[in-house]
Design an enzyme around this catalytic site. Structure first.
Site, short mmCIF file in Angstrom:
data_model
loop_
_atom_site.label_atom_id
_atom_site.label_comp_id
_atom_site.label_asym_id
_atom_site.label_seq_id
_atom_site.Cartn_x
_atom_site.Cartn_y
_atom_site.Cartn_z
N HIS A 1 -5.60 -7.02 -5.78
CA HIS A 1 -4.15 -6.97 -5.56
C HIS A 1 -3.67 -8.28 -4.93
O HIS A 1 -2.95 -8.28 -3.93
CB HIS A 1 -3.73 -5.76 -4.71
CG HIS A 1 -4.23 -4.46 -5.27
ND1 HIS A 1 -5.33 -3.79 -4.76
CD2 HIS A 1 -3.81 -3.73 -6.33
CE1 HIS A 1 -5.55 -2.70 -5.46
NE2 HIS A 1 -4.64 -2.65 -6.43
N HIS A 2 -4.11 -9.35 -5.50
CA HIS A 2 -3.62 -10.66 -5.08
C HIS A 2 -3.90 -11.66 -6.21
O HIS A 2 -4.63 -11.36 -7.16
CB HIS A 2 -4.27 -11.12 -3.77
CG HIS A 2 -5.76 -11.28 -3.84
ND1 HIS A 2 -6.65 -10.39 -3.27
CD2 HIS A 2 -6.54 -12.23 -4.41
CE1 HIS A 2 -7.89 -10.79 -3.49
NE2 HIS A 2 -7.85 -11.90 -4.19
N ALA A 3 -3.29 -12.84 -6.07
CA ALA A 3 -3.55 -13.95 -6.99
C ALA A 3 -3.97 -15.15 -6.15
O ALA A 3 -3.74 -15.19 -4.94
CB ALA A 3 -2.29 -14.29 -7.79
#
Ligand code: TYD
Length: 139
Positions: free
Chosen positions: A53-55
């Site tokens: 849940h991140h980039a």
């Protein structure tokens, strides 16, 4: 041979030597991932909770299921890619600028990641709307 757009997430084979003693998997950073590794980290003992849940803005990653299996979903540039990593003979290359979710881990899953840089929280985008805004100007 199909050409692969290396700016997109894609899988690559892991060179594996097998004989009567078992398997030997070999990864050479430049030849197999296309970038040098500055950090290794690994996930294990996963409880069924999704991760990620991140980039990352600049980080490149080379990921494989050393044991067990899990699913990686990557979103970026208007596309969604889904990979089930379930063998140490296949690795996933994740270019910068993709939102990721890791889920559906088997209880025995071990996820190994080789990363192009040391840990840097400033390289993370942890809010999906912020990621979509960042993409407008950077991706
Ligand atoms: P994170 O990258 O957010 O992983 P996940 O999305 O799977 O939870 O990392 C979780 C926490 O661990 C976060 O607080 C940052 C920290 N961390 C480090 O300190 N160094 C590292 O190399 C990594 C990958 C994470």
């Amino acid at each position: 041979m199909n050409s692969v757009n290396t700016a997109q997430p894609h899988t690559v084979p892991v060179k594996t030597l097998t004989d009567e003693r078992g398997h030997l998997g070999i990864v050479e950073a430049m030849a197999d991932a296309g970038f040098l590794f500055r950090r290794l980290y690994f996930l294990y003992g996963t409880t069924g909770e999704a991760r990620g849940h991140h980039a990352h803005k600049a980080l490149r990653q080379y990921m494989l299921a050393i044991h067990g299996a899990f699913t990686v979903t990557l979103k970026g540039r208007g596309q969604t890619f889904t990979f089930r990593l379930e063998s140490p003979t296949q690795a996933l290359i994740i270019p910068p600028g993709y939102w990721r979710e890791l889920e559906d881990f088997t209880v025995d899953a071990v996820c190994l990641v080789a990363a192009s840089a040391e840990y840097d929280e400033a390289d993370y985008i942890r809010d999906y709307n912020e990621f979509l805004q960042w993409e407008q100007t950077h991706a």
